[in-house]
Design a protein around this motif. Structure first.
Motif, PDB file in Angstrom:
ATOM      1  N   GLY A 159       8.731  50.950  22.074  1.00  0.00           N
ATOM      2  CA  GLY A 159       9.663  49.838  22.192  1.00  0.00           C
ATOM      3  C   GLY A 159      10.025  49.544  23.629  1.00  0.00           C
ATOM      4  N   VAL A 160      10.265  50.583  24.417  1.00  0.00           N
ATOM      5  CA  VAL A 160      10.635  50.415  25.815  1.00  0.00           C
ATOM      6  C   VAL A 160       9.466  49.851  26.614  1.00  0.00           C
ATOM      7  N   GLU A 161       8.276  50.377  26.372  1.00  0.00           N
ATOM      8  CA  GLU A 161       7.091  49.879  27.088  1.00  0.00           C
ATOM      9  C   GLU A 161       6.842  48.409  26.778  1.00  0.00           C
ATOM     10  N   LEU A 162       6.992  48.034  25.513  1.00  0.00           N
ATOM     11  CA  LEU A 162       6.772  46.642  25.127  1.00  0.00           C
ATOM     12  C   LEU A 162       7.773  45.726  25.822  1.00  0.00           C
ATOM     13  N   ALA A 163       9.037  46.149  25.858  1.00  0.00           N
ATOM     14  CA  ALA A 163      10.069  45.343  26.514  1.00  0.00           C
ATOM     15  C   ALA A 163       9.773  45.174  27.998  1.00  0.00           C
ATOM     16  N   LEU A 164       9.347  46.259  28.650  1.00  0.00           N
ATOM     17  CA  LEU A 164       9.037  46.190  30.077  1.00  0.00           C
ATOM     18  C   LEU A 164       7.835  45.283  30.339  1.00  0.00           C
ATOM     19  N   VAL A 165       6.823  45.388  29.479  1.00  0.00           N
ATOM     20  CA  VAL A 165       5.623  44.562  29.643  1.00  0.00           C
ATOM     21  C   VAL A 165       5.965  43.081  29.474  1.00  0.00           C
ATOM     22  N   VAL A 167       9.088  41.482  29.479  1.00  0.00           N
ATOM     23  CA  VAL A 167      10.071  40.965  30.432  1.00  0.00           C
ATOM     24  C   VAL A 167       9.506  40.958  31.850  1.00  0.00           C
ATOM     25  N   GLY A 168       8.885  42.097  32.249  1.00  0.00           N
ATOM     26  CA  GLY A 168       8.303  42.167  33.590  1.00  0.00           C
ATOM     27  C   GLY A 168       7.203  41.152  33.786  1.00  0.00           C
ATOM     28  N   GLY A 169       6.347  41.005  32.771  1.00  0.00           N
ATOM     29  CA  GLY A 169       5.274  40.028  32.864  1.00  0.00           C
ATOM     30  C   GLY A 169       5.787  38.607  32.906  1.00  0.00           C
ATOM     31  N   PHE A 170       6.851  38.345  32.148  1.00  0.00           N
ATOM     32  CA  PHE A 170       7.428  37.012  32.133  1.00  0.00           C
ATOM     33  C   PHE A 170       7.961  36.628  33.512  1.00  0.00           C
ATOM     34  N   LEU A 171       8.668  37.541  34.150  1.00  0.00           N
ATOM     35  CA  LEU A 171       9.258  37.238  35.455  1.00  0.00           C
ATOM     36  C   LEU A 171       8.200  37.188  36.564  1.00  0.00           C
ATOM     37  N   ALA A 172       7.323  38.195  36.592  1.00  0.00           N
ATOM     38  CA  ALA A 172       6.355  38.311  37.680  1.00  0.00           C
ATOM     39  C   ALA A 172       5.187  37.349  37.534  1.00  0.00           C
ATOM     40  N   ASN A 173       4.864  36.996  36.295  1.00  0.00           N
ATOM     41  CA  ASN A 173       3.710  36.125  36.074  1.00  0.00           C
ATOM     42  C   ASN A 173       4.141  34.703  35.733  1.00  0.00           C
ATOM     43  N   SER A 174       4.763  34.528  34.587  1.00  0.00           N
ATOM     44  CA  SER A 174       5.099  33.173  34.151  1.00  0.00           C
ATOM     45  C   SER A 174       6.020  32.466  35.139  1.00  0.00           C
ATOM     46  N   VAL A 175       7.132  33.104  35.491  1.00  0.00           N
ATOM     47  CA  VAL A 175       8.119  32.437  36.344  1.00  0.00           C
ATOM     48  C   VAL A 175       7.610  32.301  37.777  1.00  0.00           C
ATOM     49  N   LEU A 176       7.215  33.416  38.383  1.00  0.00           N
ATOM     50  CA  LEU A 176       6.824  33.378  39.794  1.00  0.00           C
ATOM     51  C   LEU A 176       5.602  32.497  40.019  1.00  0.00           C
ATOM     52  N   GLU A 177       4.599  32.611  39.174  1.00  0.00           N
ATOM     53  CA  GLU A 177       3.395  31.808  39.372  1.00  0.00           C
ATOM     54  C   GLU A 177       3.676  30.314  39.230  1.00  0.00           C
ATOM     55  N   GLU A 178       4.479  29.951  38.239  1.00  0.00           N
ATOM     56  CA  GLU A 178       4.775  28.528  38.072  1.00  0.00           C
ATOM     57  C   GLU A 178       5.622  27.996  39.219  1.00  0.00           C
ATOM     58  N   ILE A 257       0.988  31.991  26.777  1.00  0.00           N
ATOM     59  CA  ILE A 257      -0.405  32.361  27.070  1.00  0.00           C
ATOM     60  C   ILE A 257      -0.515  33.849  27.351  1.00  0.00           C
ATOM     61  N   ASN A 258       0.474  34.400  28.060  1.00  0.00           N
ATOM     62  CA  ASN A 258       0.440  35.818  28.399  1.00  0.00           C
ATOM     63  C   ASN A 258       0.917  36.710  27.257  1.00  0.00           C
ATOM     64  N   ALA A 259       1.969  36.293  26.547  1.00  0.00           N
ATOM     65  CA  ALA A 259       2.640  37.202  25.608  1.00  0.00           C
ATOM     66  C   ALA A 259       2.078  37.147  24.195  1.00  0.00           C
ATOM     67  N   VAL A 260       1.644  35.977  23.724  1.00  0.00           N
ATOM     68  CA  VAL A 260       1.198  35.872  22.331  1.00  0.00           C
ATOM     69  C   VAL A 260       0.056  36.832  22.007  1.00  0.00           C
ATOM     70  N   PRO A 261      -0.995  36.962  22.870  1.00  0.00           N
ATOM     71  CA  PRO A 261      -2.035  37.947  22.557  1.00  0.00           C
ATOM     72  C   PRO A 261      -1.499  39.376  22.432  1.00  0.00           C
ATOM     73  N   ILE A 262      -0.500  39.726  23.224  1.00  0.00           N
ATOM     74  CA  ILE A 262       0.084  41.066  23.127  1.00  0.00           C
ATOM     75  C   ILE A 262       0.764  41.251  21.785  1.00  0.00           C
ATOM     76  N   PHE A 263       1.560  40.271  21.368  1.00  0.00           N
ATOM     77  CA  PHE A 263       2.244  40.367  20.077  1.00  0.00           C
ATOM     78  C   PHE A 263       1.243  40.401  18.925  1.00  0.00           C
ATOM     79  N   LEU A 264       0.189  39.602  19.030  1.00  0.00           N
ATOM     80  CA  LEU A 264      -0.828  39.603  17.958  1.00  0.00           C
ATOM     81  C   LEU A 264      -1.520  40.962  17.850  1.00  0.00           C
ATOM     82  N   SER A 265      -1.707  41.617  18.985  1.00  0.00           N
ATOM     83  CA  SER A 265      -2.406  42.905  18.973  1.00  0.00           C
ATOM     84  C   SER A 265      -1.567  44.024  18.366  1.00  0.00           C
ATOM     85  N   LEU A 266      -0.275  43.792  18.147  1.00  0.00           N
ATOM     86  CA  LEU A 266       0.598  44.821  17.588  1.00  0.00           C
ATOM     87  C   LEU A 266       0.583  44.825  16.071  1.00  0.00           C
ATOM     88  N   GLY A 267       0.030  43.761  15.484  1.00  0.00           N
ATOM     89  CA  GLY A 267       0.058  43.631  14.029  1.00  0.00           C
ATOM     90  C   GLY A 267      -0.852  44.601  13.307  1.00  0.00           C
TER      91      GLY A 267
END
Length: 267
Positions: A159-165, A167-178, A257-267
């Protein structure tokens, strides 16, 4: 210059697609978390629909001052984008966070402070939720129905790893890149060249660094693959920014684009 950039940018994307067709490599990776591929033209359909809806439903209320074109800032930001792609390829993914934070955030902020002016310029004003229709259409076409990407290989996260991936990915990738590629880089080239040349510059610059992240070891094919995938997706993101000047649609699409594949892979 405007015409040359427009023609050259289109030629780069079309040439990349031709290379992949001629070499039989039309399947592109749709996520860095899996080696699975999807036909490149399937990736283009949501983009085409999204751009069409943006064009049909602009909901623009008024246009404000576009700001003063600053050639120095435009070229410096372009140089930083090139440096990020080249250094990431040379130094590897181990330097990803350091290079991104330095070249896409800290140095640009220092440049804005040094050269003066705001990091962004004035822009058209639109109804706040106007982009919801093209964004929803893009996401529905991309992740539901016959065009949806295959479910990636299963990933294991606590759970902690997923949250870090996420949230961290959202800020460092989605937000910063855009912020860097669209809000800063594209805006400055728009002031000098107009919308579509600027969209092409930002889209290609954003695409090329993905070679290191999603490449499979054949540089030419890898470069062509990211150009027909991220490069084409960048056209939709760039057009959203050019027409609406709202950050939330870009961050929503990029985040999905970044997060949906991760969520799908958890199913």
């Amino acid at each position: 210059m405007r015409r040359w950039v427009l023609v050259g940018g289109i030629a780069v994307l079309v040439g990349a697609a031709v290379v992949l067709v001629l070499t039989g490599n039309t399947g592109v990776r749709y996520t860095a978390d899996s080696d699975s591929t999807q036909p490149m033209w399937v990736r283009w359909i949501p983009v085409a629909v999204g751009i069409g809806l943006v064009r049909l439903l602009p909901w623009r209320l008024e246009r404000t001052d576009g700001g003063t074109a600053d050639r120095r800032q435009a070229w410096i930001l372009t140089g930083l984008a090139v440096a990020f792609a080249v250094l990431l390829k040379l130094l590897g993914l181990g330097m990803f966070e350091v290079l991104k934070g330095l070249l896409l955030l800290l140095v640009p902020l220092a440049v804005f402070r040094w050269l003066g002016g705001k990091p962004t310029a004035s822009w058209p004003t639109t109804v706040r939720w106007a982009p919801a229709v093209p964004v929803a259409a893009f996401l529905l076409l991309s992740y539901t129905g016959p065009l949806a990407a295959p479910v990636p290989d299963r990933l294991e996260f606590s759970g902690v790893e997923l949250a870090l991936v996420i949230v961290g990915g959202f800020l460092a990738n989605s937000v910063l890149e855009e912020v860097f590629y669209r809000r800063w880089l594209q805006t400055r080239w728009e002031q000098r060249l107009g919308p579509w040349p600027a969209i092409l510059i930002a889209s290609i610059a954003w695409a090329v660094w993905h070679v290191t992240l999603q490449g499979r070891g054949e540089f030419g094919i890898d470069l062509a693959s990211v150009l027909v995938n991220q490069g084409v997706q960048g056209l939709f993101l760039g057009y959203l920014w050019s027409r609406y000047r709202r950050m939330w649609p870009l961050i929503t699409v990029h985040g999905a684009i970044n997060a949906v594949p991760i969520f799908l892979s958890l199913g």
